[in-house]
Design a protein around this motif. Structure first.
Motif, PDB file in Angstrom:
ATOM      1  N   ALA A  68       0.877  -1.295  -0.200  1.00  0.00           N
ATOM      2  CA  ALA A  68      -0.032  -0.103   0.120  1.00  0.00           C
ATOM      3  C   ALA A  68       1.098   1.384  -0.035  1.00  0.00           C
ATOM      4  O   ALA A  68       0.512   2.222  -0.442  1.00  0.00           O
ATOM      5  CB  ALA A  68      -1.043   0.107   1.125  1.00  0.00           C
ATOM      6  N   LYS A  69       1.907   1.032   0.551  1.00  0.00           N
ATOM      7  CA  LYS A  69       2.981   2.352   0.498  1.00  0.00           C
ATOM      8  C   LYS A  69       3.882   2.387  -0.642  1.00  0.00           C
ATOM      9  O   LYS A  69       4.818   3.255  -0.561  1.00  0.00           O
ATOM     10  CB  LYS A  69       3.760   2.355   1.796  1.00  0.00           C
ATOM     11  CG  LYS A  69       2.919   2.245   3.026  1.00  0.00           C
ATOM     12  CD  LYS A  69       3.920   2.229   4.236  1.00  0.00           C
ATOM     13  CE  LYS A  69       3.262   2.378   5.513  1.00  0.00           C
ATOM     14  NZ  LYS A  69       4.026   2.249   6.835  1.00  0.00           N
ATOM     15  N   GLY A  70       3.634   1.479  -1.519  1.00  0.00           N
ATOM     16  CA  GLY A  70       4.446   1.605  -2.903  1.00  0.00           C
ATOM     17  C   GLY A  70       5.842   0.890  -2.845  1.00  0.00           C
ATOM     18  O   GLY A  70       6.421   0.857  -4.042  1.00  0.00           O
ATOM     19  N   ARG A 106      -4.703  -4.105  -1.657  1.00  0.00           N
ATOM     20  CA  ARG A 106      -6.115  -3.402  -2.070  1.00  0.00           C
ATOM     21  C   ARG A 106      -6.032  -2.017  -1.999  1.00  0.00           C
ATOM     22  O   ARG A 106      -6.643  -0.982  -2.439  1.00  0.00           O
ATOM     23  CB  ARG A 106      -7.142  -4.064  -1.318  1.00  0.00           C
ATOM     24  CG  ARG A 106      -7.342  -3.625   0.081  1.00  0.00           C
ATOM     25  CD  ARG A 106      -8.343  -4.645   0.949  1.00  0.00           C
ATOM     26  NE  ARG A 106      -9.641  -4.176   0.526  1.00  0.00           N
ATOM     27  CZ  ARG A 106     -10.849  -4.927   0.407  1.00  0.00           C
ATOM     28  NH1 ARG A 106     -10.642  -6.303   0.912  1.00  0.00           N
ATOM     29  NH2 ARG A 106     -11.939  -4.522  -0.080  1.00  0.00           N
ATOM     30  N   ALA A 107      -5.260  -1.371  -0.998  1.00  0.00           N
ATOM     31  CA  ALA A 107      -5.107   0.015  -0.735  1.00  0.00           C
ATOM     32  C   ALA A 107      -3.960   0.787  -1.624  1.00  0.00           C
ATOM     33  O   ALA A 107      -3.856   1.919  -1.647  1.00  0.00           O
ATOM     34  CB  ALA A 107      -4.947   0.355   0.738  1.00  0.00           C
ATOM     35  N   ALA A 108      -3.269  -0.009  -2.454  1.00  0.00           N
ATOM     36  CA  ALA A 108      -2.346   0.613  -3.431  1.00  0.00           C
ATOM     37  C   ALA A 108      -2.896   1.280  -4.532  1.00  0.00           C
ATOM     38  O   ALA A 108      -4.167   1.399  -4.930  1.00  0.00           O
ATOM     39  CB  ALA A 108      -1.307  -0.433  -4.282  1.00  0.00           C
ATOM     40  N   ARG A 109      -2.247   2.354  -4.816  1.00  0.00           N
ATOM     41  CA  ARG A 109      -2.719   3.285  -5.988  1.00  0.00           C
ATOM     42  C   ARG A 109      -2.979   2.638  -7.160  1.00  0.00           C
ATOM     43  O   ARG A 109      -2.019   1.886  -7.653  1.00  0.00           O
ATOM     44  CB  ARG A 109      -2.045   4.675  -6.115  1.00  0.00           C
ATOM     45  CG  ARG A 109      -2.110   5.465  -4.867  1.00  0.00           C
ATOM     46  CD  ARG A 109      -1.326   6.979  -5.017  1.00  0.00           C
ATOM     47  NE  ARG A 109      -1.509   7.329  -6.452  1.00  0.00           N
ATOM     48  CZ  ARG A 109      -0.117   7.726  -7.122  1.00  0.00           C
ATOM     49  NH1 ARG A 109       0.970   8.126  -6.553  1.00  0.00           N
ATOM     50  NH2 ARG A 109      -0.443   8.323  -8.476  1.00  0.00           N
ATOM     51  N   TYR A 110      -4.048   3.036  -7.765  1.00  0.00           N
ATOM     52  CA  TYR A 110      -4.220   2.244  -9.290  1.00  0.00           C
ATOM     53  C   TYR A 110      -3.250   2.463 -10.106  1.00  0.00           C
ATOM     54  O   TYR A 110      -2.784   1.656 -11.231  1.00  0.00           O
ATOM     55  CB  TYR A 110      -5.632   2.485  -9.711  1.00  0.00           C
ATOM     56  CG  TYR A 110      -5.719   1.999 -11.127  1.00  0.00           C
ATOM     57  CD1 TYR A 110      -6.152   0.299 -11.377  1.00  0.00           C
ATOM     58  CD2 TYR A 110      -5.843   2.555 -12.250  1.00  0.00           C
ATOM     59  CE1 TYR A 110      -6.191  -0.039 -12.446  1.00  0.00           C
ATOM     60  CE2 TYR A 110      -5.815   1.874 -13.657  1.00  0.00           C
ATOM     61  CZ  TYR A 110      -6.140   0.632 -13.636  1.00  0.00           C
ATOM     62  OH  TYR A 110      -6.469   0.017 -14.930  1.00  0.00           O
ATOM     63  N   ALA A 111      -2.666   3.632 -10.275  1.00  0.00           N
ATOM     64  CA  ALA A 111      -1.562   4.212 -10.912  1.00  0.00           C
ATOM     65  C   ALA A 111      -0.353   3.642 -10.882  1.00  0.00           C
ATOM     66  O   ALA A 111       0.333   3.254 -11.913  1.00  0.00           O
ATOM     67  CB  ALA A 111      -1.457   5.579 -10.846  1.00  0.00           C
ATOM     68  N   ASP A 112       0.001   2.979  -9.478  1.00  0.00           N
ATOM     69  CA  ASP A 112       1.204   2.144  -9.244  1.00  0.00           C
ATOM     70  C   ASP A 112       1.006   0.796  -9.876  1.00  0.00           C
ATOM     71  O   ASP A 112       1.950   0.308 -10.157  1.00  0.00           O
ATOM     72  CB  ASP A 112       1.506   2.394  -7.816  1.00  0.00           C
ATOM     73  CG  ASP A 112       1.840   3.841  -7.226  1.00  0.00           C
ATOM     74  OD1 ASP A 112       2.102   4.439  -7.975  1.00  0.00           O
ATOM     75  OD2 ASP A 112       1.635   4.036  -5.791  1.00  0.00           O
ATOM     76  N   ARG A 114      -0.864  -0.239 -12.022  1.00  0.00           N
ATOM     77  CA  ARG A 114      -0.768  -0.260 -13.590  1.00  0.00           C
ATOM     78  C   ARG A 114       0.649   0.023 -14.079  1.00  0.00           C
ATOM     79  O   ARG A 114       1.053  -0.626 -15.104  1.00  0.00           O
ATOM     80  CB  ARG A 114      -1.601   1.051 -14.030  1.00  0.00           C
ATOM     81  CG  ARG A 114      -1.760   0.847 -15.687  1.00  0.00           C
ATOM     82  CD  ARG A 114      -2.514  -0.388 -16.298  1.00  0.00           C
ATOM     83  NE  ARG A 114      -2.379  -0.243 -17.445  1.00  0.00           N
ATOM     84  CZ  ARG A 114      -1.591  -1.305 -18.451  1.00  0.00           C
ATOM     85  NH1 ARG A 114      -1.252  -2.231 -17.601  1.00  0.00           N
ATOM     86  NH2 ARG A 114      -1.469  -1.161 -19.487  1.00  0.00           N
TER      87      ARG A 114
END
Length: 138
Positions: A68-70, A106-112, A114
């Motif tokens: 979630a933090k990338g 599930r909390a990860a940004r969609y842009a990351d 993708r």
């Protein structure tokens, strides 16, 4: 003495306490070890209603995890993006048909998510799988 002759002797009883102790110890061991068997970093997977069960392939896929933090992980090893891409290129060079599973929190940004997916496609991995879980039954 006449009572013994008529079958009123001692009746053996089974002591199940040692059996229960052994079973409980085994249960605790399995509860501790099982989460460690899962490939990749521990992330909370998103739910999908009709997830594909996947192929029963004997080859173990390479797991790329996105928290979630990338943070990015290759199997269980955290790597910066540049090193991850370099290692993935090496894996693809060794085996052009290597399977890759992308696990994103599930909390990860969609842009990351993708961006990682696009990187895997650009490297040339055939058929990248997204790992999800079944939604809870209602």
């Amino acid at each position: 003495m006449s009572a013994r002759r008529k079958g009123a002797g001692l009746v053996p009883e089974m002591n199940v306490t040692p059996l229960v102790d052994v079973v409980l110890v085994l249960l605790i061991i399995f509860m501790v070890v099982t989460p460690q068997l899962e490939a990749g970093a521990a992330v909370e997977l998103p739910a999908a209603a009709h997830a594909d069960k996947g192929e029963d392939n004997s080859l173990t896929p390479t797991t790329v995890s996105l928290t979630a933090k990338g943070a990015l992980f290759l199997d269980r090893q955290e790597l910066p993006r540049e090193q991850l891409v370099e290692k993935l290129r090496g894996i693809h060079a060794k085996d052009g048909q290597a399977r890759v599973v992308l696990k994103a929190d599930r909390a990860a940004r969609y842009a990351d998510v993708r961006a990682v997916f696009k990187t895997l496609q650009d490297i040339g991995f055939p058929g990248i799988s997204l790992q999800v879980v079944e939604p809870p039954k209602q």
